[in-house]
Design a protein around this motif. Structure first.
Motif, PDB file in Angstrom:
ATOM      1  N   ARG A 226      47.160  43.132  30.342  1.00  0.00           N
ATOM      2  CA  ARG A 226      47.160  42.982  31.808  1.00  0.00           C
ATOM      3  C   ARG A 226      48.090  43.991  32.493  1.00  0.00           C
ATOM      4  NH1 ARG A 226      48.844  36.952  32.502  1.00  0.00           N
ATOM      5  NH2 ARG A 226      50.240  37.604  30.841  1.00  0.00           N
ATOM      6  N   LEU A 231      40.320  47.876  39.842  1.00  0.00           N
ATOM      7  CA  LEU A 231      39.177  46.975  39.860  1.00  0.00           C
ATOM      8  C   LEU A 231      38.066  47.505  38.969  1.00  0.00           C
ATOM      9  CD1 LEU A 231      39.007  46.517  43.737  1.00  0.00           C
ATOM     10  CD2 LEU A 231      39.816  44.787  42.127  1.00  0.00           C
ATOM     11  N   ASP A 272      41.636  51.081  43.595  1.00  0.00           N
ATOM     12  CA  ASP A 272      41.992  50.128  44.648  1.00  0.00           C
ATOM     13  C   ASP A 272      40.773  49.747  45.479  1.00  0.00           C
ATOM     14  OD1 ASP A 272      41.551  52.410  46.284  1.00  0.00           O
ATOM     15  OD2 ASP A 272      43.660  52.968  46.085  1.00  0.00           O
ATOM     16  N   ASP A 273      41.003  48.851  46.452  1.00  0.00           N
ATOM     17  CA  ASP A 273      39.916  48.380  47.315  1.00  0.00           C
ATOM     18  C   ASP A 273      39.263  49.516  48.088  1.00  0.00           C
ATOM     19  OD1 ASP A 273      40.841  45.991  46.417  1.00  0.00           O
ATOM     20  OD2 ASP A 273      41.098  45.063  48.388  1.00  0.00           O
ATOM     21  N   GLU A 294      36.016  42.689  39.173  1.00  0.00           N
ATOM     22  CA  GLU A 294      37.088  41.972  38.479  1.00  0.00           C
ATOM     23  C   GLU A 294      38.388  42.747  38.607  1.00  0.00           C
ATOM     24  OE1 GLU A 294      36.285  40.766  34.516  1.00  0.00           O
ATOM     25  OE2 GLU A 294      34.350  39.832  35.002  1.00  0.00           O
ATOM     26  N   ASP A 295      39.468  42.015  38.757  1.00  0.00           N
ATOM     27  CA  ASP A 295      40.799  42.591  38.830  1.00  0.00           C
ATOM     28  C   ASP A 295      41.233  42.967  37.419  1.00  0.00           C
ATOM     29  OD1 ASP A 295      43.508  43.153  39.092  1.00  0.00           O
ATOM     30  OD2 ASP A 295      43.884  41.507  40.489  1.00  0.00           O
ATOM     31  N   SER A 297      44.004  43.715  36.309  1.00  0.00           N
ATOM     32  CA  SER A 297      45.324  43.231  35.920  1.00  0.00           C
ATOM     33  C   SER A 297      45.265  41.836  35.323  1.00  0.00           C
ATOM     34  CB  SER A 297      46.272  43.222  37.123  1.00  0.00           C
ATOM     35  OG  SER A 297      45.865  42.253  38.072  1.00  0.00           O
ATOM     36  N   GLU A 298      44.074  41.193  35.395  1.00  0.00           N
ATOM     37  CA  GLU A 298      43.925  39.851  34.865  1.00  0.00           C
ATOM     38  C   GLU A 298      43.285  39.896  33.493  1.00  0.00           C
ATOM     39  OE1 GLU A 298      41.857  37.428  37.637  1.00  0.00           O
ATOM     40  OE2 GLU A 298      43.365  37.645  39.207  1.00  0.00           O
ATOM     41  N   LEU A 321      34.955  40.071  45.354  1.00  0.00           N
ATOM     42  CA  LEU A 321      36.395  40.084  45.074  1.00  0.00           C
ATOM     43  C   LEU A 321      36.948  38.704  44.741  1.00  0.00           C
ATOM     44  CD1 LEU A 321      37.714  42.642  47.723  1.00  0.00           C
ATOM     45  CD2 LEU A 321      37.959  42.828  45.241  1.00  0.00           C
ATOM     46  N   GLN A 323      35.700  36.731  42.518  1.00  0.00           N
ATOM     47  CA  GLN A 323      35.234  36.461  41.160  1.00  0.00           C
ATOM     48  C   GLN A 323      33.854  35.816  41.127  1.00  0.00           C
ATOM     49  OE1 GLN A 323      38.107  35.285  38.024  1.00  0.00           O
ATOM     50  NE2 GLN A 323      39.593  35.022  39.673  1.00  0.00           N
TER      51      GLN A 323
END
Length: 499
Positions: A226, A231, A272-273, A294-295, A297-298, A321, A323
């Motif tokens: 993580r 993204l 990024d977004d 999906e992020d 970092s997760e 965004l 999920q």
């Protein structure tokens, strides 16, 4: 062990079923060695989801079933359900095998060598920047060994045994071929999935037990999961003509990484977004019909639980965004995507497009569909979506969010005519967009003070054009949060919601 082998449709289907079982057992082990291209611990899970979707397509076959039909169904199902970088590459490789077997009545060593070569070539072509020490490297080594055995006159079973041995050797070699793997003392996770599947193919053809002689590997060392920022975007285009080259160039120019394209499905990582919006804007003319985000970092990724049916690229992105899987109701074929996602495990569909009726959602049970009056209510429902919550509780939370949002829209039927606002009960007209927004908010707030005012812009309005309006709202309603979302909604000038 048999002296020779015959690969038919029944055996191919058995291999597909066993692959699901094997990947289900080994997915967490593979997740633990996942450090490339992103150390997010989901490669095994992604490949399991992909293989499961592949086998589901095999189960749907009817009529006369041939070996080619089985592998073709696997490739189609894998593409449909491909998750992540590794899942999409796996689907591409399966498509190469399927195309190579078209018209082949019986598999032999030379035919199999050609199938492996096409699978390896297709996989490399699908990746914008292939990296040595990954799935493409192992696939090429396997294809080379298959060709050597075929040219040497080996029968199919001898060839499969030799390729199996070489696949394991090539997997072990990936540790020294890629620095991040060497640092973590692991082999490549995606390649592990390929080798696991081929191990099963050999055992299935040879008549061995599917659980025998399993592959062993230790989890990553010294690598913190993580740690990636950004993204992951996975989306489908409705455009039938293959635009892989143009899309790959555009995404690379925009700063995208981990780009894999198996038309019409596209996978890319962005920082990024803002970059995500640029990517979607660049591909919008191709008709983006389904979007997952999906992020990075997760850890571990997320399951397909909720489908948000949206209109407007900005609303589509905001929905993804959360999920959820976002489906664009303005693109032909959207209903088929919703049906497939429902069959693939989505337990709830939230429609934020008033023109969509439940009758159009043929695969969805009535009690799984929530209808939101518009984009603001849809986003309110998505904001409370929690993928870890039980299905019924999740629906109850989203239904409550929809019912707690009072929403209206502003339209302009004629370019030279007045702006028209409607909140479901009253209508008003004004020549000023700002005055119309203020009037609509006042109407929505009547009898109940909102805590949040949300404005979603349509295709002809930008958020920057509403700065003065937002300032006036904050003055008129002190303590109330005012959010403006670039929605790009085609059905209205502005949608306004009060919660």
């Amino acid at each position: 062990m048999k002296d020779s082998a015959r690969v038919n449709a029944r055996l191919a289907a058995r291999w597909a079923r066993r692959a699901v079982e094997r990947m289900k057992r080994r997915r967490h082990d593979i997740d633990e060695i996942n450090v490339f291209p992103v150390p997010d611990g989901d490669t095994g899970t992604n490949m399991y989801d992909t293989v499961r979707s592949a086998y589901r397509a095999v189960e749907e076959l009817t009529g006369t079933v041939t070996m080619h039909r089985v592998v073709d169904a696997m490739a189609t199902g894998a593409l449909r359900g491909a998750r992540g970088n590794s899942g999409l590459i796996l689907s591409v490789a399966l498509r190469g095998v399927a195309d190579a077997l078209d018209g082949v009545a019986e598999l032999d060593a030379h035919t199999f060598a050609g199938a492996m070569e096409l699978a390896a070539s297709r996989a490399e072509q699908a990746i914008a920047t292939p990296v040595h020490g990954t799935m493409v490297t192992v696939l090429h080594e396997m294809a080379q060994k298959a060709r050597e055995e075929a040219d040497a006159g080996s029968d199919l079973l001898t060839q499969l045994e030799a390729v199996r041995k070489r696949s394991r050797e090539a997997l072990g070699e990936t540790t020294g071929q890629l620095a991040v793997l060497s640092d973590a003392h692991v082999v490549d996770a995606g390649s592990t999935g390929i080798v696991e599947m081929f191990d099963l193919l050999y055992l299935t053809v040879a008549g061995g037990a599917p659980s025998s002689d399993g592959i062993r590997y230790a989890p990553a060392q010294g690598i913190e999961m993580r740690t990636e920022v950004g993204l992951e975007l996975v989306f489908w285009c409705a455009e039938q003509k293959d635009k892989t080259r143009e899309v790959t160039r555009a995404l690379t120019k925009l700063g995208g990484t981990s780009i894999v394209v198996s038309w019409p499905k596209i996978h890319v990582h962005v920082a990024d977004d803002e970059t995500a919006r640029s990517v979607l804007a660049a591909c919008e003319p191709l008709g983006i019909v389904q979007l997952r985000m999906e992020d990075l970092s997760e850890e571990g990724g997320s399951r397909i639980n909720v489908v948000g049916l949206a209109s407007g690229m900005g609303v589509l992105m905001q929905t993804a965004l959360t999920q959820a899987v976002a489906v664009n109701a303005n693109v032909p074929g959207w209903a088929d995507h919703v049906d497939e996602l429902t069959e693939d495990g989505a337990h709830t569909i939230v429609s934020g497009v008033p023109s969509v009726t439940h009758e159009l959602l043929t695969a969805a049970p009535v009690d799984t569909v929530l209808t939101a009056p518009g984009p603001v209510s849809l986003l309110a429902a998505m904001a409370v979506f929690d993928p870890e919550v039980e299905a019924q509780d999740c629906r109850d939370d989203m239904r409550e969010a929809i019912e707690g949002t009072r929403e209206g829209v502003i339209t302009r039927p004629r370019p030279e005519g007045p702006f028209l606002s409607e909140d479901g009960e009253t209508r008003a007209a004004s020549d000023s967009l700002s005055e119309t927004v203020l009037s609509l908010v006042e109407s929505l707030n009547h009898g109940q003070q909102a805590e949040i005012i949300t404005i979603v812009t349509g295709r002809d309005v930008q958020a920057t054009g509403l700065v003065a309006t937002v300032a006036q709202l904050k003055t008129q309603y002190p303590g109330v949060r005012v959010d403006v979302i670039e929605g790009d909604v085609p059905e209205c000038i502005v949608a306004v919601g009060c919660e």
